[in-house]
Write an enzyme that holds these catalytic residues in place. Structure first.
Site, PDB file in Angstrom:
ATOM      1  CB  SER A 128      -0.938  -0.026   1.310  1.00 50.19           C
ATOM      2  OG  SER A 128      -0.365  -0.016   2.504  1.00 50.19           O
TER       3      SER A 128
ATOM      4  CG  MET B 171       8.677  -7.140   6.921  1.00 52.90           C
ATOM      5  SD  MET B 171       8.502  -5.797   8.186  1.00 52.90           S
ATOM      6  CE  MET B 171       6.645  -5.543   8.030  1.00 52.90           C
ATOM      7  NE  ARG B 172      13.858 -11.702   3.207  1.00 55.16           N
ATOM      8  CZ  ARG B 172      13.979 -12.976   3.393  1.00 55.16           C
ATOM      9  NH1 ARG B 172      15.172 -13.377   3.819  1.00 55.16           N
ATOM     10  NH2 ARG B 172      12.815 -13.728   3.141  1.00 55.16           N
TER      11      ARG B 172
ATOM     12  CG  HIS C 267       9.347   1.683  11.975  1.00 56.42           C
ATOM     13  ND1 HIS C 267       9.579   0.208  11.821  1.00 56.42           N
ATOM     14  CD2 HIS C 267       9.222   1.739  13.326  1.00 56.42           C
ATOM     15  CE1 HIS C 267       9.329  -0.343  12.826  1.00 56.42           C
ATOM     16  NE2 HIS C 267       9.051   0.655  13.839  1.00 56.42           N
TER      17      HIS C 267
HETATM   18  C1  GAR Z   1       3.493  -0.632   6.760  1.00 55.47           C
HETATM   19  O1  GAR Z   1       2.784  -0.300   7.913  1.00 55.47           O
HETATM   20  C2  GAR Z   1       4.986  -0.408   7.187  1.00 55.47           C
HETATM   21  O2  GAR Z   1       5.204   0.672   7.747  1.00 55.47           O
HETATM   22  C3  GAR Z   1       5.377  -1.851   7.823  1.00 55.47           C
HETATM   23  O3  GAR Z   1       4.887  -2.708   7.249  1.00 55.47           O
HETATM   24  C4  GAR Z   1       3.691  -2.213   6.624  1.00 55.47           C
HETATM   25  C5  GAR Z   1       3.627  -2.448   5.108  1.00 55.47           C
HETATM   26  O4  GAR Z   1       2.439  -2.186   4.505  1.00 55.47           O
HETATM   27  N1  GAR Z   1       6.756  -1.637   7.911  1.00 55.47           N
HETATM   28  C6  GAR Z   1       7.370  -2.302   8.765  1.00 55.47           C
HETATM   29  O5  GAR Z   1       7.034  -2.720   9.883  1.00 55.47           O
HETATM   30  C7  GAR Z   1       8.963  -2.009   8.751  1.00 55.47           C
HETATM   31  N2  GAR Z   1       9.649  -2.580  10.014  1.00 55.47           N
HETATM   32  P1  GAR Z   1       2.451  -2.250   2.821  1.00 55.47           P
HETATM   33  O6  GAR Z   1       3.284  -3.466   2.342  1.00 55.47           O
HETATM   34  O7  GAR Z   1       0.777  -1.973   2.659  1.00 55.47           O
HETATM   35  O8  GAR Z   1       3.122  -1.101   2.362  1.00 55.47           O
END
Ligand code: GAR
Length: 191
Positions: A13, A92-93, A111
């Site tokens: 997103s 996430m890596r 984040h």
């Molecule tokens: C988002 O909320 C982002 O901030 C988080 O994962 C989600 C991904 O959503 N990221 C982390 O937690 C990184 N440590 P998306 O795939 O819909 O953009």
């Protein structure tokens, strides 16, 4: 035209928000590369919808690691594409030296917390479990640590009575989609 690469692991997103800002003429850039480490993640569909053939990153078989050789290969490929900025969008890596050395101060992350509070995984859940009164999201430069790079901008989100981890994350994500494209535009304008 500035060139952006996106790395994600999930629904994409945030990538979509950047693509929408480009389509709306709010961001003078193009997304030239989308890489994802999770087979079948929805970001693959979104990438195709915006006309980019997504790539499954070469870290299969590694639980959370992003192998140095794969990072070096990716860095060389993104360089050859003329990429100006790498945007981690739910990736996430941990990114390390092979990418950071080729793209110094040119890798951003979003984040879902007000860093330095609640780094790492499930930051929204950490905030609810901790009884925090507010949380939010942060866009920062990426360094070799986990969510430790220089902070560029934040949006605050109150934790409401009765909030669950899910409801808080949904409201944080609304702010993420506003903040990230703006920061990307600001950073690109200074390059
Ligand atoms: C988002 O909320 C982002 O901030 C988080 O994962 C989600 C991904 O959503 N990221 C982390 O937690 C990184 N440590 P998306 O795939 O819909 O953009």
């Amino acid at each position: 035209m500035k060139k952006i690469a996106i790395l994600g692991s999930g629904s994409g997103s945030n990538m979509q928000a950047i693509a929408d800002a480009i389509a709306a003429g709010q961001l003078a850039a193009e997304i030239v590369y989308v890489g994802c480490d999770i087979p079948g993640a929805y970001i693959f569909e979104r990438a195709k919808q915006i006309g980019v053939e997504p790539v499954l990153l070469d870290c299969q078989g590694y639980k959370q690691k992003f192998p140095k050789e794969s990072q070096a290969e990716l860095a060389a490929h993104l360089k050859s594409l003329g990429v100006d900025l790498i945007c981690l969008a739910g990736f996430m890596r941990l990114v390390g030296a092979p990418l950071l050395e080729v793209f110094p101060d040119r890798i951003l992350n979003i984040h879902p917390s007000l860093l330095p509070a609640y780094p790492g995984l499930h930051a929204w859940e950490q905030a609810v479990d901790d009884g925090a009164e507010e949380s939010g999201c942060t866009v920062h430069y990426v360094d070799a640590g986990m969510d430790t790079g220089e902070i560029i901008a934040q949006s605050r989100v109150p934790v409401l009575e009765g909030d669950t981890a899910k409801s808080l994350h949904e409201r944080i994500q609304v702010q993420e989609r506003l903040l990230y494209p703006q920061v990307v535009a600001d950073v690109l304008a200074k390059l």
